[in-house]
Design an enzyme around this catalytic site. Structure first.
Site, PDB file in Angstrom:
ATOM      1  N   ASP A  40       9.321  13.783 -50.244  1.00 61.01           N
ATOM      2  CA  ASP A  40       9.876  15.125 -50.046  1.00 61.01           C
ATOM      3  C   ASP A  40      11.651  14.596 -50.989  1.00 61.01           C
ATOM      4  OD1 ASP A  40      11.266  13.441 -48.282  1.00 61.01           O
ATOM      5  OD2 ASP A  40      11.181  15.179 -46.753  1.00 61.01           O
ATOM      6  N   GLU A  82       7.503  11.958 -40.720  1.00 58.49           N
ATOM      7  CA  GLU A  82       8.568  11.142 -40.265  1.00 58.49           C
ATOM      8  C   GLU A  82       8.864  11.286 -38.811  1.00 58.49           C
ATOM      9  OE1 GLU A  82      12.375  12.007 -42.183  1.00 58.49           O
ATOM     10  OE2 GLU A  82      11.398  11.693 -44.179  1.00 58.49           O
ATOM     11  N   GLU A 134      12.286   2.172 -43.482  1.00 54.90           N
ATOM     12  CA  GLU A 134      13.223   2.734 -44.190  1.00 54.90           C
ATOM     13  C   GLU A 134      14.233   1.899 -43.797  1.00 54.90           C
ATOM     14  OE1 GLU A 134      13.098   6.126 -46.139  1.00 54.90           O
ATOM     15  OE2 GLU A 134      15.286   5.821 -46.839  1.00 54.90           O
TER      16      GLU A 134
HETATM   17  O1  KIV Z   1      10.343  11.048 -50.005  1.00 54.35           O
HETATM   18  C1  KIV Z   1      10.447  10.016 -50.160  1.00 54.35           C
HETATM   19  O2  KIV Z   1      10.494   9.575 -51.362  1.00 54.35           O
HETATM   20  C2  KIV Z   1      10.040   8.967 -49.256  1.00 54.35           C
HETATM   21  C3  KIV Z   1      10.295   7.521 -49.709  1.00 54.35           C
HETATM   22  C4  KIV Z   1      11.804   7.323 -49.763  1.00 54.35           C
HETATM   23  C5  KIV Z   1       9.615   6.347 -48.708  1.00 54.35           C
HETATM   24  O3  KIV Z   1      10.135   9.173 -48.163  1.00 54.35           O
END
Ligand code: KIV
Length: 303
Positions: free
Chosen positions: A66, A137, A204
Site C-alpha cells: 500500500d 498490519e 519494520e
Molecule cells: O506497503 C509496503 O510497501 C510495505 C513495505 C514497506 C513492507 O508494507
C-alpha cells in the site's frame, strides 16, 4: 483413457502448459529456506514491467504494497489508497510475475471492522487481483482477522513494528520496540501472529537485536525492513531501492541506483532533441516505395 504412454494428469481438463501457477515458488518452500538459512529477497512492485524485472532478478516474493499510495499515487500517507486501486495494481503485477509469490497488501479500512470484512476483501485481492497471498498490519484485534483469513485458505503475512497505517497513533514514522517493554510487546505479538496462522512476518523499523531474537524464536520467516541482518529475509520499496525520487530516504534504505537522475537527464535530452529537430531521424521513421509516393502525389494533384 489416456493414450498409451501418456501420463495421467492430476487435473485432466487442464493442459500442462496452461496450469495456473506453473513454476510458482511453493509457499512452504519459505519455511525450507528459513530452515536452511537461505535468505529471502522481497521487493515491492506496482506494475507488470517491474514485476517481470523482479522475477528475472530472482526475488522470492513481490509485495504490491500500500506504499503505492505514496510512491505511485502521490498521497502523503498510505491511508487513502482504496481496495479497488490495490486490486488494479495487483492485477498488473500478477500478469507478469511467474515464479515469485505475489502478496496483495490489504489497505487501511478493509479489515479492521470484522473478520467477515477481512475475509471478503482478502478474497477480492486473490480472485480479482490474482494475489497468491495477502498482508495486513498489526496484532491484538488483528489476530482474529489473521485466523479468519488463514481459515479461508488464504496465506497471510503479518506486519509489526512501524506499521504505516497506524503512523499517527505511533507518533509518526519512527522506530518501534526501543524500550524493554515495547520490545517485549513486539516479541509477544510476533509469537501470537505465528500462532494465529501467518506464514511470514514483516518487521519494520525494529532494533536489530530485538528482530534477531524474534527471528530466532519464530518458526516462520521474518522479513525485515530496517530490522537488521538477522531477519530471514529483507524487503525494500521499489522506488527507494532504485532512487526513483530525489532527496532523502529513510535510514534503513540502501539505494542501489539513482534512476531519478538518469530519468531526468534522459527527459532533458529528449526535450532538447525535439526542439532542435534531432529526433526523430531516419532510423525512427517509415518509408514508402518511390513509385507509391509518386502515385500518391499524382493523386493529390488531381484534387
Ligand atoms: O506497503 C509496503 O510497501 C510495505 C513495505 C514497506 C513492507 O508494507
Amino acid at each position: 483413457m489416456p493414450a498409451p504412454g501418456a501420463e495421467m494428469s492430476v487435473h485432466p481438463r487442464q493442459p500442462a502448459a496452461a496450469t495456473p501457477g506453473a513454476g510458482k515458488l511453493p509457499l512452504p518452500e519459505l519455511l525450507g529456506m528459513k530452515a536452511r538459512g537461505d535468505k529471502i529477497s522481497v521487493i515491492t512492485a506496482y506494475d507488470a514491467q517491474a514485476a517481470r524485472l523482479a522475477d528475472e532478478a530472482g526475488v522470492e516474493l513481490i509485495l504490491v504494497g500500500d506504499t503505492a499510495a505514496m510512491v505511485v499515487l502521490g498521497h502523503e500517507s498510505t491511508i487513502p489508497v482504496t481496495l479497488d486501486e490495490m486490486i488494479f495494481l495487483t492485477r498488473a503485477v500478477t500478469r507478469a510475475a511467474r515464479r515469485p509469490l505475489v502478496i496483495g497488501d490489504m489497505p487501511f479500512g478493509t479489515y479492521e471492522v470484522s473478520d467477515e470484512q477481512a475475509v471478503a476483501n482478502a478474497i477480492r485481492l486473490v480472485k480479482e487481483g490474482g494475489a497468491d497471498v495477502v498482508k495486513l498490519e498489526g496484532a491484538g484485534r488483528m489476530l482474529s482477522r489473521v485466523r479468519a483469513i488463514a481459515d479461508s485458505n488464504i496465506g497471510v503475512m503479518g506486519h509489526i513494528g512501524l506499521t504505516p497505517q497506524s503512523a499517527t497513533k505511533l507518533g509518526g514514522f519512527r522506530a518501534q520496540g526501543r524500550t524493554a517493554e515495547a520490545a517485549l510487546e513486539l516479541y509477544d505479538d510476533a509469537l501470537a501472529l505465528q500462532a494465529a496462522g501467518c506464514f511470514a512476518l514483516v518487521l519494520e523499523a525494529v532494533p536489530a537485536a530485538v528482530a534477531a531474537r524474534i527471528s530466532e524464536t519464530l518458526t516462520i520467516p521474518t522479513i525485515g525492513i530496517g530490522a537488521g541482518a538477522a531477519c530471514d529475509g529483507q524487503v525494500l520499496v521499489w522506488h527507494d531501492l532504485l532512487g526513483l525520487y530525489p532527496g532523502r530516504t529513510p535510514r534503513f534504505v540502501k539505494r542501489y541506483a539513482e534512476l531519478a537522475d538518469e530519468i531526468a537527464a534522459a527527459l532533458g535530452h529528449y526535450v532538447a532533441d525535439v526542439r532542435s529537430g534531432a529526433f526523430p531521424d531516419e532510423q525512427h521513421t517509415y518509408s514508402i516505395p518511390d513509385e507509391e509516393l509518386t502515385r500518391f502525389r499524382e493523386s493529390l494533384g488531381t484534387r
